[in-house]
Design an enzyme around this catalytic site. Structure first.
Site, PDB file in Angstrom:
ATOM      1  N   SER A 146       0.844  -1.199   0.000  1.00 16.12           N
ATOM      2  CA  SER A 146       0.000   0.000   0.000  1.00 16.12           C
ATOM      3  C   SER A 146       0.871   1.238   0.000  1.00 16.12           C
ATOM      4  O   SER A 146       1.976   1.239   0.579  1.00 16.12           O
ATOM      5  CB  SER A 146      -0.892   0.007   1.253  1.00 16.12           C
ATOM      6  N   TYR A 160      -1.314  -0.064  10.445  1.00 13.32           N
ATOM      7  CA  TYR A 160      -1.497  -0.735   9.147  1.00 13.32           C
ATOM      8  C   TYR A 160      -0.375  -0.337   8.192  1.00 13.32           C
ATOM      9  O   TYR A 160       0.218  -1.181   7.513  1.00 13.32           O
ATOM     10  CB  TYR A 160      -2.857  -0.351   8.577  1.00 13.32           C
TER      11      TYR A 160
END
Length: 251
Positions: A146, A160
């Site tokens: 990501s 995250y």
């Protein structure tokens, strides 16, 4: 042209990006092991969509944070389809939106167990099958990372983002470690993508609110991630390893 039929494992393929990747690789000619942790019906929908177009697929339940589950997943896929030549490490969790000073140790442990330890365990099993050092025939690993790994996720999910930073390091380090063993390792750094991940984490309108921060002016689609994965595992990308490809609309 579709590839010669080989087997691929796609973790977290019951919905969203994982389902799109599984469907795209099936169209490329791969037999797909559709992994899921809890969403059996979603995984079966992915399988059925592949079967309806003439592909080969089967769902396999496994919690990738558990070593025994990962071993069972790979053994079952081997038995069903033959030795896996592609692994897509897509399975992951966000841990929800939270500031660092509000995180619990339990939440942190879970996010790192799935996103980092799970990816390492799956990569380990893949290398043991693909590497010529282990008498394998070569293959490709793609980690779904990501842009949060670079951007940091401040105010939302630093936890995250940190797991995705670890995944980027795994990509670069493992790629060099096995570069002469017939296995390529790359990552796709996904940007803001239209999936139910945002709603599941508690912000269903997140993509709409953040669209203006993306140079291209919109959120991406799961199929756009899947197209990049398809290319990375194909012969067209034979000289590419250790790359982290941003699919993020310029963000």
């Amino acid at each position: 042209m579709p590839h010669e039929r080989k087997a691929a494992i796609v973790t977290g393929a019951s919905r969203g990006i994982g389902a799109a990747i599984a469907t795209r690789l099936a169209a490329d000619g791969y037999a797909i092991a559709v992994n899921y942790a809890h969403d059996r019906s979603g995984a079966q929908r992915t399988v059925e969509s592949i079967l309806e177009t003439g592909g080969a697929a089967r769902s396999f339940q496994a919690d990738i944070s558990r070593e025994s589950d990962v071993i069972d997943l790979f053994n079952a896929a081997d038995a069903q389809f033959g030795t896996v030549s592609v692994l897509v490490n897509n399975g992951g969790v966000t841990g929800g939106f939270s500031r660092v000073d509000e995180l619990s140790a339990e939440s942190l442990t879970h996010v790192f167990a799935v996103n980092v330890i799970g990816a390492f365990l799956c990569a380990r099993e893949a290398v043991r099958r693909m590497s010529v050092r282990h008498d394998g025939g070569g293959g490709s690993i793609v980690n779904i990372s990501s842009r949060a790994g670079d951007l940091g996720g401040s105010g939302e999910w630093v936890h995250y983002a940190a797991t995705k930073g670890a995944l980027d390091t795994l990509t670069k380090g493992l790629a060099k470690e096995i570069a002469l063993e017939g296995v390529r390792v790359n990552a796709v750094a996904a940007g803001l993508i239209e999936t139910d991940l945002h709603a599941a984490a508690g912000k269903p309108d997140r993509t709409a609110k953040m669209a203006s921060s993306i140079p291209i002016g919109r959120a991406g689609l799961p199929d756009e991630i899947a197209e990049c994965v398809s290319w990375l595992v194909s012969p067209a990308a034979a000289y590419i390893t250790g790359a982290i490809v941003p699919v993020s609309g310029g963000r």
